[in-house]
Design a protein around this motif. Structure first.
Motif, PDB file in Angstrom:
ATOM      1  N   PRO A 202       0.781  -1.363   0.181  1.00 25.96           N
ATOM      2  CA  PRO A 202      -0.140   0.017  -0.021  1.00 25.96           C
ATOM      3  C   PRO A 202       0.873   1.355   0.059  1.00 25.96           C
ATOM      4  O   PRO A 202       1.721   1.356   0.459  1.00 25.96           O
ATOM      5  N   LEU A 203       0.756   2.089  -0.826  1.00 24.09           N
ATOM      6  CA  LEU A 203       1.301   3.503  -1.017  1.00 24.09           C
ATOM      7  C   LEU A 203       0.319   4.633  -0.925  1.00 24.09           C
ATOM      8  O   LEU A 203      -0.755   4.531  -1.106  1.00 24.09           O
ATOM      9  N   TYR A 204       0.885   5.654  -0.338  1.00 22.70           N
ATOM     10  CA  TYR A 204       0.239   6.778  -0.241  1.00 22.70           C
ATOM     11  C   TYR A 204       0.004   7.395  -1.649  1.00 22.70           C
ATOM     12  O   TYR A 204       0.679   7.239  -2.596  1.00 22.70           O
ATOM     13  N   SER A 205      -1.335   8.236  -1.711  1.00 24.57           N
ATOM     14  CA  SER A 205      -1.515   9.112  -2.984  1.00 24.57           C
ATOM     15  C   SER A 205      -2.207  10.277  -2.631  1.00 24.57           C
ATOM     16  O   SER A 205      -3.043  10.175  -1.730  1.00 24.57           O
ATOM     17  N   THR A 206      -1.599  11.526  -3.085  1.00 21.00           N
ATOM     18  CA  THR A 206      -2.248  12.745  -2.848  1.00 21.00           C
ATOM     19  C   THR A 206      -2.695  13.394  -3.761  1.00 21.00           C
ATOM     20  O   THR A 206      -3.860  14.346  -3.949  1.00 21.00           O
ATOM     21  N   ARG A 207      -2.518  13.141  -4.924  1.00 18.84           N
ATOM     22  CA  ARG A 207      -2.974  13.818  -6.241  1.00 18.84           C
ATOM     23  C   ARG A 207      -4.438  13.218  -6.911  1.00 18.84           C
ATOM     24  O   ARG A 207      -5.075  13.972  -7.378  1.00 18.84           O
ATOM     25  N   ARG A 208      -4.594  11.952  -6.712  1.00 13.40           N
ATOM     26  CA  ARG A 208      -5.666  11.381  -7.185  1.00 13.40           C
ATOM     27  C   ARG A 208      -5.861  10.101  -6.468  1.00 13.40           C
ATOM     28  O   ARG A 208      -4.980   9.558  -5.863  1.00 13.40           O
ATOM     29  N   PRO A 209      -6.976   9.498  -6.265  1.00 12.60           N
ATOM     30  CA  PRO A 209      -6.959   8.193  -5.697  1.00 12.60           C
ATOM     31  C   PRO A 209      -6.419   7.061  -6.654  1.00 12.60           C
ATOM     32  O   PRO A 209      -6.811   6.987  -7.999  1.00 12.60           O
ATOM     33  N   ARG A 210      -5.782   6.247  -5.923  1.00 19.00           N
ATOM     34  CA  ARG A 210      -5.093   5.201  -6.654  1.00 19.00           C
ATOM     35  C   ARG A 210      -6.381   4.126  -6.875  1.00 19.00           C
ATOM     36  O   ARG A 210      -7.383   4.153  -5.883  1.00 19.00           O
ATOM     37  N   HIS A 211      -6.276   3.145  -7.942  1.00 19.11           N
ATOM     38  CA  HIS A 211      -7.409   1.972  -7.924  1.00 19.11           C
ATOM     39  C   HIS A 211      -7.629   1.515  -6.888  1.00 19.11           C
ATOM     40  O   HIS A 211      -6.669   0.847  -6.088  1.00 19.11           O
ATOM     41  N   HIS A 212      -8.857   1.376  -6.377  1.00 19.94           N
ATOM     42  CA  HIS A 212      -9.434   0.506  -4.929  1.00 19.94           C
ATOM     43  C   HIS A 212      -8.528   1.235  -3.859  1.00 19.94           C
ATOM     44  O   HIS A 212      -8.392   0.442  -2.815  1.00 19.94           O
ATOM     45  N   ALA A 213      -8.164   2.271  -3.815  1.00 20.96           N
ATOM     46  CA  ALA A 213      -7.540   3.047  -2.723  1.00 20.96           C
ATOM     47  C   ALA A 213      -8.734   3.374  -1.596  1.00 20.96           C
ATOM     48  O   ALA A 213      -9.602   3.740  -1.967  1.00 20.96           O
ATOM     49  N   VAL A 214      -8.137   3.518  -0.270  1.00 28.02           N
ATOM     50  CA  VAL A 214      -8.908   3.848   0.794  1.00 28.02           C
ATOM     51  C   VAL A 214      -8.500   5.313   1.341  1.00 28.02           C
ATOM     52  O   VAL A 214      -7.427   5.747   1.355  1.00 28.02           O
TER      53      VAL A 214
ATOM     54  N   GLY B 119      -8.091  11.064   4.357  1.00 28.65           N
ATOM     55  CA  GLY B 119      -8.154  12.217   4.300  1.00 28.65           C
ATOM     56  C   GLY B 119      -8.625  13.246   3.595  1.00 28.65           C
ATOM     57  O   GLY B 119      -8.914  12.638   2.294  1.00 28.65           O
ATOM     58  N   ASP B 120      -8.617  14.543   3.408  1.00 24.77           N
ATOM     59  CA  ASP B 120      -9.132  15.291   2.354  1.00 24.77           C
ATOM     60  C   ASP B 120      -8.430  14.933   1.213  1.00 24.77           C
ATOM     61  O   ASP B 120      -8.905  15.156   0.117  1.00 24.77           O
ATOM     62  N   SER B 121      -6.888  14.908   1.273  1.00 22.22           N
ATOM     63  CA  SER B 121      -6.286  14.548   0.314  1.00 22.22           C
ATOM     64  C   SER B 121      -5.292  13.641   0.156  1.00 22.22           C
ATOM     65  O   SER B 121      -4.173  13.607  -0.167  1.00 22.22           O
ATOM     66  N   LEU B 122      -5.581  12.473   1.088  1.00 21.82           N
ATOM     67  CA  LEU B 122      -4.640  11.506   0.953  1.00 21.82           C
ATOM     68  C   LEU B 122      -5.306  10.165   1.158  1.00 21.82           C
ATOM     69  O   LEU B 122      -6.511   9.788   1.653  1.00 21.82           O
ATOM     70  N   TRP B 123      -4.929   9.175   0.207  1.00 24.77           N
ATOM     71  CA  TRP B 123      -5.323   7.942   0.145  1.00 24.77           C
ATOM     72  C   TRP B 123      -4.448   6.706   0.438  1.00 24.77           C
ATOM     73  O   TRP B 123      -3.160   7.089   0.194  1.00 24.77           O
TER      74      TRP B 123
END
Length: 782
Positions: free
Chosen positions: A364-376, A379-383
């Motif tokens: 699992p990796l952080y994503s801030t720009r857009r949701p990764r596929h099947h991401a959880v 927060g407001d800008s963190l998946w």
């Protein structure tokens, strides 16, 4: 006393044996070895699943992480855990919790990736934990020693499985996505993911009009079942977990992937595997011996001699900004090299080659720009990404894959190349059939994305190369349309393996028949010009120039492979006659003038740029026709100065600039590029030696493979029977190294304060072949 021991219950005896083993095992690792300097160390627990540290046995691997105020976790992988569509999924996750909890905020904590022993050590609030994946059998150990009694529980955890990764271009979705099955049997917990009677293999064969291969080639996915068995001699199964109280524990996780239509067969196989006697003390020593022998094969230890001693070889175990800030660029390069070598050893002894896009260490990796596929969403800008998701999906993209394996030759790890060669060799019957069905002629072509079925559904828009007439390529195809270089480079790598190892059975049974079909494809596929020379049209220069005639990579690849095969007298007399005839028909690599000086051209003609490879440098590496040792340093240098793409993607990923600078004998450029390359880290995860996403994934292993090849070539190169020692080594980097060369040769050396102070070559008969260069003064890297 003897009678009392006999009467003790078996479980008590098991606990006593574990206690004796742990006292010895966890007392320490003995004398520190040279790789200890490159260990990765964390001084606090991780916040979540992005904070994983890698370990593996070659076939199984785990991301290990202790979460603050929570527990210890292992995210488990296996080399051949394929789904119906060729995705490589995780086999499971195990949670180990302790009470009182040693991972509470602000309590003493230290987690170390111990390279020398292939293990992870955790010291938390007085409790010592060692996690290791046995180098000699498919089992993980989580060993705990506490100065006080603690309660321990261990149990698997599950997540909702996805059906496949988003980057796959073909799929066969179902209404109910397959999920894991969990069982409790005889005091152990088992779980498995069963692909069942489901696979894209038959559809792939039909798509390429080779349905007869369905019965002639094994389906790599159908009925695949993978999972784990959790057991411990010191814990009892209670309320869905293994539980117990004490001071010492050995928790074991067994792994298995097996294609079988019956789950019962998989269960019985894994239970038999787990029932094999385990002597943890002896197994640990055998495990240690494997890693000790591995590190003794070769090494590169480097540091910046312009720094004060207190600033040399000082590493941070994290790079939260996405950039590694170590002052010692030489040590940064050496750590990156040795950790990458460790990671390849952790995941390159199974059936399948290591995937460039994360291998067994996706997480699992952080994503801030857009949701990764099947991401959880966190927060407001963190998946947070999914456990089974992988950028670029099931693909074994050759431009990337090859870079993981080139450095294994000089590091002496030729045994780790077997899954790479097996992958393409085993698919040869399918590739021959597809070539015949599609193009109507003999031979076998290999393009960028060859899947384990032998198909290439992820190559371009249709998964099939266009049937374009000569002179009619308008550049309206795709990145892989006429890109057939992959087969030639596989042949070149096989040739080098034979030259290094002297493996004549491999030469005769794998290299020769594979090369025969790859070369036959080029022979049959292209016409000859008015002078009787091969004219490669339609063609392209890798993925970069979409319209080309006689591209430099393919021409150089043909010349190199044919010359090498003929020189080593490979194949039958008929093979050699055919190859000599074909060699006479290959045109020269096209050269042109830039500002009055000679440089290598991308092709005889080229246009329509779409990507960022430097195909014009392929005649330097991987198909050496030009270079310092071939008397054409100036041509390589000038070509590099005017190359199509300079330090693309910020010196990272599959770019090869530093490799080519080394072949130009330019230490300053090679060094500067390597330091820039190895400063890349990811803000998406905690481990600082995974590179960063874009254009590839995180982890990005071709990023480190390219850099490792460059570092080796800065130290040693071979050309025309000569060994070039320090052809591109900077004077401000001290180094101690041992590397492997062709003809079963090893070379060692030491550079200190800009001078070569010692060197040795074995066998001694090769000393006459060594040409020594002086380390080069260079500007200090940034």
């Amino acid at each position: 006393m003897e009678e009392m021991i006999v009467l003790l219950p078996i479980r008590v005896l098991s606990r006593l044996l574990v206690l004796l083993m742990l006292v010895s095992l966890l007392a320490g690792s003995g004398q520190a070895g040279p790789m200890e300097r490159y260990n990765v160390v964390w001084e606090s627990p991780s916040k979540d699943a992005t904070g994983q540290m890698p370990l593996g046995s070659g076939d199984i691997a785990a991301g290990v992480y202790a979460i603050e105020n929570d527990a210890l976790y292992l995210l488990l992988s296996k080399n051949d855990a394929f789904t119906y569509n060729g995705d490589l999924f995780k086999t499971g996750r195990v949670r180990v919790s302790l009470s009182p909890n040693p991972f509470v905020t602000a309590r003493p904590f230290r987690q170390t990736l111990d390279l020398e022993t292939g293990s992870i050590r955790i010291e938390a609030d007085g409790i010592r934990i060692r996690v290791w994946a046995d180098a000699n059998r498919p089992v993980y150990h989580v060993q705990i020693k506490s100065p006080r009694h603690v309660s321990v529980s261990a149990a698997p955890e599950f997540w909702t499985r996805i059906d496949d990764c988003k980057h796959n271009t073909s799929r066969a979705p179902i209404d109910k996505v397959t999920q894991d099955v969990r069982l409790e049997r005889d005091g152990s917990i088992l779980w498995y993911y069963a692909v069942g009677d489901r696979s894209v293999f038959a559809d792939d064969m039909k798509y390429y009009d080779v349905e007869h291969m369905i019965s002639e080639f094994p389906d790599p996915y159908r009925f695949n079942t993978f999972g784990n068995l959790l057991e411990s001699p010191g814990l009892e199964l209670e309320d869905g977990a293994l539980r117990g109280t004490g001071k010492t524990f050995d928790i074991r996780i067994h792994a298995l992937a097996k294609q079988t239509p019956e789950a019962s067969e998989w269960i019985e196989t894994l239970e038999r595997q787990a029932a094999r006697p385990i002597d943890v003390s002896q197994d640990w020593q055998s495990h240690r011996r494997w890693w000790s022998a591995f590190w003794d094969r070769s090494w590169i230890i480097a540091s910046d001699n312009t720094l004060p001693s207190g600033q040399r070889e000082q590493f941070s175990g994290e790079a939260p900004t996405g950039r590694r800030m170590e002052n010692d660029g030489g040590a940064l390069a050496a750590q990156s090299y040795n950790v990458f070598r460790f990671l390849m050893a952790c995941q390159s002894r199974g059936r399948i080659q290591t995937k460039f896009n994360g291998g067994l260490f996706t997480q699992p990796l952080y994503s801030t720009r857009r949701p990764r596929h099947h991401a959880v969403k966190l927060g407001d800008s963190l998946w947070l990404g999914h456990e089974d998701e992988r950028d670029w999906g099931r693909r074994f993209t050759f431009q990337n894959q090859r870079l993981l394996y080139w450095p294994l030759l000089m590091s002496g790890d030729g045994d780790l190349m077997k899954p790479f060669f097996d992958y393409y060799w085993n698919l040869l019957p399918v590739r021959k059939a597809i070539t015949k069905a599609w193009f109507g002629h003999e031979g076998a072509y290999y393009r960028e994305n060859i899947e384990p079925t032998g198909a290439e559904r992820d190559c371009g828009r249709t998964g099939k190369p266009p049937k374009t007439e000569p002179g009619q390529n308008k550049g309206d195809g795709y990145y892989h349309s006429y890109y057939f270089t992959s087969g030639l480079e596989t042949v070149a790598m096989m040739i080098e393996y034979v030259k290094y190892s002297g493996d004549e059975p491999f030469r005769d049974t794998v290299l020769v028949p594979f090369a025969r079909e790859v070369l036959l494809f080029f022979d049959k596929h292209y016409e000859r010009d008015a002078n009787g020379k091969l004219r490669l049209d339609p063609a392209m220069v890798l993925e970069t120039w979409w319209i080309a005639v006689n591209p430099a990579p393919d021409v150089a690849g043909l010349l190199h492979c044919l010359d090498e095969l003929l020189e080593m007298q490979a194949g039958s007399a008929q093979d050699r006659r055919q190859w000599r005839r074909f060699r006479a028909e290959i045109p020269s690599v096209h050269l042109h003038e830039i500002e009055g000086r000679t440089a290598i051209a991308p092709a005889m003609s080229w246009s329509k740029k779409r990507n960022s490879e430097n195909g014009l440098l392929y005649p330097v590496f991987p198909f050496p026709r030009f270079g310092l040792g071939l008397g054409s340093k100036d041509i390589v240098e000038w070509t590099m100065r005017h190359r199509t793409n300079k330090n693309a993607f910020g010196y990272k990923c599959w770019t090869q600039d530093q490799v080519h600078w080394a072949y130009a004998g330019n230490a300053a450029e090679a060094k500067d590029g390597l330091v820039h390359r190895f400063r890349h880290a990811s803000k998406q995860c905690r481990f600082p030696l995974y590179g960063s996403a874009g254009p590839d994934s995180c982890p990005d292993f071709d990023h480190f493979g390219s850099g490792s090849t460059a570092l080796q070539r800065m130290l040693v190169q071979e050309a025309q029977g000569k060994i070039l020692l320090l052809p591109a080594w900077p004077a401000d980097w001290d180094v101690d190294f041992k590397l492997h060369l062709s003809r079963k040769t090893t070379i060692q050396g030491q550079v200190k304060d800009g001078k070569l102070v010692s060197w040795d070559v074995r066998p001694a008969s090769r000393k006459k072949d060594v040409v020594v260069y002086s380390p080069q003064p260079v500007p200090k890297s940034q």
